[in-house]
Design a protein around this motif. Structure first.
Motif, PDB file in Angstrom:
ATOM      1  N   VAL A 197      59.088   7.217   2.842  1.00  0.00           N
ATOM      2  CA  VAL A 197      59.709   5.639   2.514  1.00  0.00           C
ATOM      3  C   VAL A 197      58.765   4.763   2.842  1.00  0.00           C
ATOM      4  CG1 VAL A 197      61.309   4.235   3.612  1.00  0.00           C
ATOM      5  CG2 VAL A 197      62.097   6.677   3.208  1.00  0.00           C
ATOM      6  N   THR A 198      57.891   5.108   3.783  1.00  0.00           N
ATOM      7  CA  THR A 198      56.835   3.771   4.436  1.00  0.00           C
ATOM      8  C   THR A 198      55.753   3.905   3.492  1.00  0.00           C
ATOM      9  OG1 THR A 198      56.016   5.416   6.174  1.00  0.00           O
ATOM     10  CG2 THR A 198      57.612   3.885   6.530  1.00  0.00           C
ATOM     11  N   VAL A 199      55.178   5.058   2.791  1.00  0.00           N
ATOM     12  CA  VAL A 199      54.065   5.015   2.095  1.00  0.00           C
ATOM     13  C   VAL A 199      54.459   5.172   0.788  1.00  0.00           C
ATOM     14  CG1 VAL A 199      51.981   6.433   1.488  1.00  0.00           C
ATOM     15  CG2 VAL A 199      52.628   5.931   4.011  1.00  0.00           C
ATOM     16  N   ALA A 206      55.720  -2.222  12.606  1.00  0.00           N
ATOM     17  CA  ALA A 206      57.163  -2.505  13.055  1.00  0.00           C
ATOM     18  C   ALA A 206      58.241  -1.493  12.807  1.00  0.00           C
ATOM     19  CB  ALA A 206      57.643  -3.818  12.523  1.00  0.00           C
ATOM     20  N   VAL A 207      58.345  -0.825  11.552  1.00  0.00           N
ATOM     21  CA  VAL A 207      59.214   0.070  11.054  1.00  0.00           C
ATOM     22  C   VAL A 207      58.863   1.392  11.876  1.00  0.00           C
ATOM     23  CG1 VAL A 207      59.776   1.538   9.408  1.00  0.00           C
ATOM     24  CG2 VAL A 207      59.757  -0.969   8.879  1.00  0.00           C
ATOM     25  N   THR A 208      57.421   1.682  11.954  1.00  0.00           N
ATOM     26  CA  THR A 208      57.160   2.848  12.793  1.00  0.00           C
ATOM     27  C   THR A 208      57.618   3.146  14.253  1.00  0.00           C
ATOM     28  OG1 THR A 208      55.110   3.175  11.176  1.00  0.00           O
ATOM     29  CG2 THR A 208      55.060   4.354  13.372  1.00  0.00           C
ATOM     30  N   PHE A 209      57.435   1.879  14.805  1.00  0.00           N
ATOM     31  CA  PHE A 209      57.742   1.655  16.166  1.00  0.00           C
ATOM     32  C   PHE A 209      59.408   1.707  16.263  1.00  0.00           C
ATOM     33  CE2 PHE A 209      53.349   0.214  16.838  1.00  0.00           C
ATOM     34  CZ  PHE A 209      53.211   0.588  17.907  1.00  0.00           C
ATOM     35  N   LEU A 210      60.077   1.226  15.534  1.00  0.00           N
ATOM     36  CA  LEU A 210      61.689   1.033  15.426  1.00  0.00           C
ATOM     37  C   LEU A 210      61.934   2.581  15.232  1.00  0.00           C
ATOM     38  CD1 LEU A 210      64.177  -0.461  15.893  1.00  0.00           C
ATOM     39  CD2 LEU A 210      63.909  -1.488  13.422  1.00  0.00           C
ATOM     40  N   SER A 211      61.508   3.115  14.060  1.00  0.00           N
ATOM     41  CA  SER A 211      62.141   4.122  13.461  1.00  0.00           C
ATOM     42  C   SER A 211      61.955   5.431  14.631  1.00  0.00           C
ATOM     43  CB  SER A 211      61.412   4.536  12.232  1.00  0.00           C
ATOM     44  OG  SER A 211      60.042   4.907  12.326  1.00  0.00           O
ATOM     45  N   THR A 212      60.726   5.490  15.139  1.00  0.00           N
ATOM     46  CA  THR A 212      60.378   6.663  16.290  1.00  0.00           C
ATOM     47  C   THR A 212      61.274   6.466  17.422  1.00  0.00           C
ATOM     48  OG1 THR A 212      58.812   5.261  17.150  1.00  0.00           O
ATOM     49  CG2 THR A 212      58.233   7.101  15.601  1.00  0.00           C
TER      50      THR A 212
END
Length: 338
Positions: free
Chosen positions: A61-63, A311-317
């Motif tokens: 999703v992110t990449v 932001a999404v990396t920290f929130l999703s983990t």
């Protein structure tokens, strides 16, 4: 003295967002007077994983999908400028805001439909996997993850349309968005880590390990000397060292059972006193380094959040329970157990 090994189960949602679940290590050697150390990470057990990224759902999703969004939107407006059709569309009664909303809706739907299809497939895999036990809380976090990923792609769609509206040529819009995508996904997160290390330096792992080893060795030697001196004072020379080394000799067999128990209780008191001294010393070293790392992570998170990717990396983990928070909880449990 030899100890035993503890193996932590992987997080249920780690196939979706891998995070630190396998990079940190899932195995800990529990041993007396030794700080817990995580071992057997995915890269340690199979180094070939170090060559490539772990292809989890979050990475796709992110990449991959974020780049696809930019490809859908980079020429949505500037392309019509080049072809001359934008003047024709603007001559109709539709307002600019309605035109922009229509462009945004089309771009978002073009990405959210395949994203929703992928989410359904992933949910089906999670539900039917015999190795996973998804509870109600896990499904709620999975739903929240899907919503976070959808918002993430909508942000890229909005920025893609904005750049497309501000430029007049397709090539200019594409190069601007490609540079923005590269900065958001690779430059800013890595730069945030480097800046956080400079602003909030922390003790290296090797330095902390050396301090812990020195504290442990100092406690062992002090305990050994005091136990040996204790038995020497009671007329049984050399017996204390053998006791510390874990050997059993019948050097006190000539004493009465009551006297033997009295001497052994005195030795136990010495060992407990030293144990109560060694463990806090080791814990203080680990706690000091953890506080330093925590400050460093706060800086890193704040700076990396300038990018939607960070932001999404920290929130999703956090939602998948594969982040630093869960790692620290495991460390707290291990310290309490030790």
């Amino acid at each position: 003295w030899v100890g035993y090994r503890w193996n932590g189960p992987p997080a249920v949602l780690s196939p979706v967002v891998y995070g630190l679940s396998g990079k940190q290590g899932q195995e800990v050697h529990i041993q007396r007077d030794v700080p817990p150390e995580f071992e057997a990470s995915l890269f340690a057990t199979d180094p070939s994983y170090g060559f490539f990224e772990v292809l989890d759902f979050g990475f796709i999703v992110t990449v991959v999908l974020s780049l696809s969004v930019l490809l859908f939107t980079y020429d949505a407006i500037c392309g019509e400028k080049e072809e001359g059709t934008l003047r024709l569309v603007a001559s109709f009664s539709a307002s600019r805001s309605m035109l922009a909303a229509a462009k945004l809706s089309g771009a978002v739907l073009a990405v959210l439909v395949p994203l929703g299809f992928c989410c359904l497939i992933a949910a089906l895999v999670l539900a039917t996997s015999p190795d996973l036990d998804m509870g109600a809380g896990d499904w709620a976090r999975w739903t929240a993850l899907a919503g976070v990923f959808a918002l993430y792609l909508m942000v890229f769609a909005a920025f893609g349309l904005m750049v497309s509206a501000l430029t007049h040529r397709r090539l200019t819009a594409f190069l601007c968005l490609l540079g923005m995508w590269t900065a958001w996904l690779f430059v800013i997160p890595n730069l945030a880590v480097r800046i956080s290390r400079a602003v909030a330096p922390s003790t290296s792992f090797n330095a902390a390990e050396r301090k812990a080893y020195a504290a442990r060795w100092h406690g062992i030697m002090g305990r050994t000397d005091e136990v040996a001196a204790y038995w020497d004072r009671h007329g049984i020379p050399g017996f204390g060292l053998r006791r510390v080394l874990g050997r059993t000799f019948d050097a006190i067999g000539h004493l009465t059972p009551a006297r033997q128990q009295q001497l052994l209780d005195g030795e136990k008191t010495i060992l407990q006193r030293w144990q109560a001294r060694i463990h806090p010393d080791l814990s203080s070293i680990l706690i000091r380094r953890r506080n330093e790392m925590r400050r460093q992570r706060r800086w890193s998170a704040a700076l990396a959040s300038l990018s939607p990717m960070g932001a999404v990396t920290f929130l999703s983990t956090d939602l998948a329970r594969t982040s630093y928070v869960q790692q620290e909880r495991v460390e707290d449990v291990l310290q309490a157990h030790l």
